[in-house]
Design an enzyme around this catalytic site. Sequence first.
Site, PDB file in Angstrom:
ATOM      1  N   SER A  86     -47.509  39.863 123.771  1.00  0.00           N
ATOM      2  CA  SER A  86     -48.251  38.828 123.474  1.00  0.00           C
ATOM      3  C   SER A  86     -48.802  40.293 122.506  1.00  0.00           C
ATOM      4  O   SER A  86     -48.679  40.769 121.560  1.00  0.00           O
ATOM      5  CB  SER A  86     -48.959  37.751 123.837  1.00  0.00           C
ATOM      6  OG  SER A  86     -50.044  37.681 123.050  1.00  0.00           O
ATOM      7  N   HIS A 190     -49.479  31.588 120.087  1.00  0.00           N
ATOM      8  CA  HIS A 190     -48.202  31.549 119.804  1.00  0.00           C
ATOM      9  C   HIS A 190     -47.927  29.990 119.336  1.00  0.00           C
ATOM     10  O   HIS A 190     -46.572  29.801 119.959  1.00  0.00           O
ATOM     11  CB  HIS A 190     -47.411  31.614 120.793  1.00  0.00           C
ATOM     12  CG  HIS A 190     -47.811  33.885 120.367  1.00  0.00           C
ATOM     13  ND1 HIS A 190     -47.896  34.544 119.824  1.00  0.00           N
ATOM     14  CD2 HIS A 190     -48.665  33.935 121.853  1.00  0.00           C
ATOM     15  CE1 HIS A 190     -48.116  35.430 120.950  1.00  0.00           C
ATOM     16  NE2 HIS A 190     -49.140  35.537 121.595  1.00  0.00           N
TER      17      HIS A 190
END
Length: 303
Positions: A86, A190
């Site tokens: 991430s 996400h």
Amino acid sequence: MLVLVAPGQGAQTPGFLTPWLDLPGAADRIAAWSDAIGLDLAHYGTQADADAIRDTAVAQPLLVAAGLLSAAALGDITPGAVAGHSVGEITAAAYAGVIGDDAAMGLVRTRGLAMAEAAAVTRTGMAALLGGDPEVTVPHLEKLGLTPANVNGAGQIVAAGTLEQLEALQADKPEGVRKVVALKVAGAFHTEHMAPAVAQLEQAAAGLTPADPKIPYVSNRDGRTVDTGADVISRLVGQVANPVRWDLCMETFEELGVTALIEVCPGGTLTGLAKRALKGVKTLAVKTPDDLDAARELVAEHS
């Protein structure tokens, strides 16, 4: 073959930056980055409580700053590949030479603010599912309206969605899932909930002049190595609203012949996954400067 990895949001803990500021030049670098992005990193990394550093706009710059400091403290090393989970992808991009450290801090500040703004629209969150079969778990999450936002491998999937959907998951776990653990994040990252942040990141990225990676860079999107700086930046932008496939990154590490993996500060999460998924690979989490000597020894053995 050594892989260097950087953790994502949720890895931060109160005071974790404190020992790093004693390293030569570290406090000055943190002060300069703080001035540049308008955020007191030293305060948040040494004095702020868990709730304060849970704020997306704070956590993300703090994690990248710590990752850059700890990676630099390892010395002049050349790993066989780099990757980040991430927001850790920004740390990895800087380490691979795609963007400079100052540009990385500017980009992550924009990312954190944009994602915090997107997260404020709807009450959302994320939760890790421990155990279970992905072929069973993923359809179950989709039935509940949740997104498998992080497919981490080693039996771990992270679900993301509204708080109501996550509550329903606690009451209706997929078959084989032992436990559902809420993560210390403030939004459904996400997923489609982050779509508004993508446009802001695109604007920020347009001002960058990326170089091609000097070290093989493994992308969260599909676990593939990325050859050009422009592609790295494009993936960094789009990844905000798309699932992280850390399982595919670890498959690529295996294909590249990984024998050791070092996770920069605040390490622990990714080394834990590697211990379960990459059997026989030596792992080390760099949590404090006390871990640097052991990390350098591992570098000498495997790089």
